[in-house]
Design an enzyme around this catalytic site. Sequence first.
Site, mmCIF file in Angstrom:
data_model
loop_
_atom_site.group_PDB
_atom_site.id
_atom_site.type_symbol
_atom_site.label_atom_id
_atom_site.label_comp_id
_atom_site.label_asym_id
_atom_site.label_seq_id
_atom_site.Cartn_x
_atom_site.Cartn_y
_atom_site.Cartn_z
ATOM 1 N N THR A 64 0.848 -1.194 0.000
ATOM 2 C CA THR A 64 0.000 0.000 0.000
ATOM 3 C C THR A 64 0.876 1.233 0.000
ATOM 4 O OG1 THR A 64 -1.508 1.368 1.272
ATOM 5 C CG2 THR A 64 -0.253 -0.223 2.525
ATOM 6 N N ILE A 65 0.534 2.196 -0.854
ATOM 7 C CA ILE A 65 1.272 3.451 -0.804
ATOM 8 C C ILE A 65 0.908 4.212 0.466
ATOM 9 C CG2 ILE A 65 1.483 3.661 -3.302
ATOM 10 C CD1 ILE A 65 -0.698 5.874 -3.175
ATOM 11 N N ASP A 66 -0.247 3.889 1.056
ATOM 12 C CA ASP A 66 -0.747 4.651 2.207
ATOM 13 C C ASP A 66 0.058 4.417 3.481
ATOM 14 O OD1 ASP A 66 -2.778 5.844 0.768
ATOM 15 O OD2 ASP A 66 -4.156 4.181 1.098
ATOM 16 N N GLY A 70 -4.187 9.777 0.680
ATOM 17 C CA GLY A 70 -4.136 9.346 2.074
ATOM 18 C C GLY A 70 -5.381 9.816 2.792
ATOM 19 N N ARG A 71 -6.420 9.034 2.727
ATOM 20 C CA ARG A 71 -7.707 9.422 3.290
ATOM 21 C C ARG A 71 -7.668 9.502 4.810
ATOM 22 N NH1 ARG A 71 -11.796 11.690 0.183
ATOM 23 N NH2 ARG A 71 -13.764 11.396 1.236
ATOM 24 N N GLU A 103 -5.727 14.588 1.207
ATOM 25 C CA GLU A 103 -7.121 14.545 0.744
ATOM 26 C C GLU A 103 -8.076 14.262 1.901
ATOM 27 O OE1 GLU A 103 -7.869 11.216 -1.912
ATOM 28 O OE2 GLU A 103 -6.652 9.860 -0.703
ATOM 29 N N GLN A 147 1.063 9.215 -8.068
ATOM 30 C CA GLN A 147 1.637 8.849 -6.773
ATOM 31 C C GLN A 147 1.824 7.347 -6.630
ATOM 32 O OE1 GLN A 147 -0.292 11.438 -3.457
ATOM 33 N NE2 GLN A 147 -1.594 11.620 -5.241
ATOM 34 N N ARG A 148 0.948 6.590 -7.249
ATOM 35 C CA ARG A 148 1.077 5.152 -7.033
ATOM 36 C C ARG A 148 1.670 4.410 -8.228
ATOM 37 N NH1 ARG A 148 -5.387 3.487 -7.002
ATOM 38 N NH2 ARG A 148 -5.472 2.959 -9.209
#
Lengths: 408, 408
Positions: free
Chosen positions: B138-140, B185-186, B240, B295-296
């Site tokens: 995950t990029i998050d 990134g919620r 975001e 970004q991803r």
Amino acid sequence: MKQALLYAQSGGPTSVINASAYGVITEARRQGIKTYVALNGIEGLLCGKISDIDNEDNDQIELLRYTPASAFGSCRVKLPAHSQDKTKYEQILDIFRKLNIRYFVYNGGNDSMNTCSKIADFMQENDYECYVCGIPKTIDNDLLLTDHCPGYGSASKFIATACSEIALDTNVYAHGRITVVEIMGRDAGWLTASSALASVYGAGPDLIYLPERPFDLDSFTQKCKDVYEKNHSCLVAVSEGIRDNDGKYICSYANDEHKDMFNNTQLGGVGAYLASYLTKKTGIKTRAIELSLMQRCSAHIASLTDNEEAVLAGKTAVESVVGGITNKMVAFKRESNSPYKISCVLAPLCEIAHGTQSMPDKFIGEDCCSVTKEFIEYATPLIMGEVKLKYENGLPVFAKLKNDVIKF
Amino acid sequence: MKQALLYAQSGGPTSVINASAYGVITEARRQGIKTYVALNGIEGLLCGKISDIDNEDNDQIELLRYTPASAFGSCRVKLPAHSQDKTKYEQILDIFRKLNIRYFVYNGGNDSMNTCSKIADFMQENDYECYVCGIPKTIDNDLLLTDHCPGYGSASKFIATACSEIALDTNVYAHGRITVVEIMGRDAGWLTASSALASVYGAGPDLIYLPERPFDLDSFTQKCKDVYEKNHSCLVAVSEGIRDNDGKYICSYANDEHKDMFNNTQLGGVGAYLASYLTKKTGIKTRAIELSLMQRCSAHIASLTDNEEAVLAGKTAVESVVGGITNKMVAFKRESNSPYKISCVLAPLCEIAHGTQSMPDKFIGEDCCSVTKEFIEYATPLIMGEVKLKYENGLPVFAKLKNDVIKF
């Protein structure tokens, strides 16, 4: 006092405008010419914001070659005609006399070349010996009299690379979306067209819409739908400048229908508008992506060819002014495509400002949503090669100039 | 029939999920294990969409290591609890029996680890010997029980690089703008925080807003104004997912005030909203930039450290299942920061799905719009090193797999 050269940057930055600055600075040094820089272009020049290149560290000048944006600042100032108002020209002449500036090199787009030409004319009319040369700079690639412009190749390489990566990303789900990528270029489709390099050499947009052809919403919707139904995914590249049959910008449709919540003129661009329109008309999920400023500043993926040509343009400008030539812009002439070879020629500055160069018909597909083999042959050499940036702490190292204003 | 391994990818792609696939495939080959891939994750597995890695060319497998997105397709399918509905699990067990799949490796985020755990449990409950391991992706960077996640370092490297280039670009005019960069990134600010690497090591955002702290419009406006008045330019990075004191997403403010022209729920994101708000309140020109999908998927600027660790995670997953371990996820433990050193550990799959990992307090500045030195020390090693992509025709060459579905 030694004869000096003044260099300045103008208009929107690119990934390689500083490579041209590097070409100017290193060639002037080689020829033993004192070099000044006007900060923020003509705007700074008129306020006497001038710095001396000798005050900068050599290692920073080396980094300058690979540093994006305008390291000496930029402006969007246009000068009036001499006949209307001489004040600003006289200010400039006064500064030139004080610093014995006999060479003036201005690095910019269309408007900057116009400014540059007016300054050259004024100097001649006032019998002040000063040789003037323009260096082209624009990601838009829309200057007349040159095969292409420094800045375009690097922007194209970023656009094609990003589109190739986005194409893979948007294709991972069994039931994907229609993705609309909005690309810069208000009046000419050169940048949007470069996204086709991704499609030809790997994966990229299925459909490409350029401002050189009238844009029809119904045909666009149908084509997107057809691709989506076949592939369960569709990638479209659209120029921000697409217009309908009446010449009306598609992005202005959005503004007609609503202002944003603060009554500003524009919230989303044409990509967001079209994505929203497609969802409404087809029920298919969509996404809009704007490549935005990254198109003109992604120096980390600059084209080596573009970088080398930008340096060459800077060097050639210095050779030209030192050689006693004035009122010209460095232009590129393509000698051959395979192997790719260009030469530098000098184009009359006054003619550059006469218009912009759109994509010729031979580069645009008959279906109005693709480019031709001829365009691919034209554009491919311009994105060849990768710059070798210095990295520290995992990030590219860019020049940090002092830009100290001198007293004079 | 030989014991076989099944690998599949799930969730949003990253720049290095295929590097983990490469790690799985090469390690399984080294150990002489037959490897199948389910196309489009569990969704494809349930339809019998399985391909045989032996059908792919070796040079394409080599390219896979540096290819962004999910080369074997992805899905967002979640499985129900066994107690609710066994049908899908029985379908999977049936396929596993037919192909003698004794090792199952699933590469994804939070939800995928949950799915993976349920499958492991079902196999055990049904006495079918099958060893299961998850590979994080995950990029998050928001998975529990691991120091960081494969995918985060490369996304961070792109974000910090893009922000450093944007910072130079937006700083060229004597009177610039406030530029708001919206970053993914919620629920966790890891990605937005990484933009600070640009600020620390060169040029980058002046202000950074994370979802871990309540967002106040008035304070934000004042801070942007203060920076702008000092520097004639201001760069802000916002997640975001920023929310106000009541936990309401700031991006939803825009939707409250208007729907887009087709009554869709969302046109612009939080960046566009804030840029518009700032112009209204301060009169200063603004621009919003979304880094969006790049970004991803920006594999061209992937972190070598991240890429190597993604390969290692794949290799470790194979070692784990072959070693008879099941129901675990490969996790990273940071052994030391200087020199940077990690080791792989195995975390219980069932615990991963319990929550998400936000940024800890020690990483967030007291002013609520910056990150700490501790965060910079944590994040810097993750973006170190550059991958060496193969380029042809000026563009990165990515793997093109056949992904032929086998009959069984």
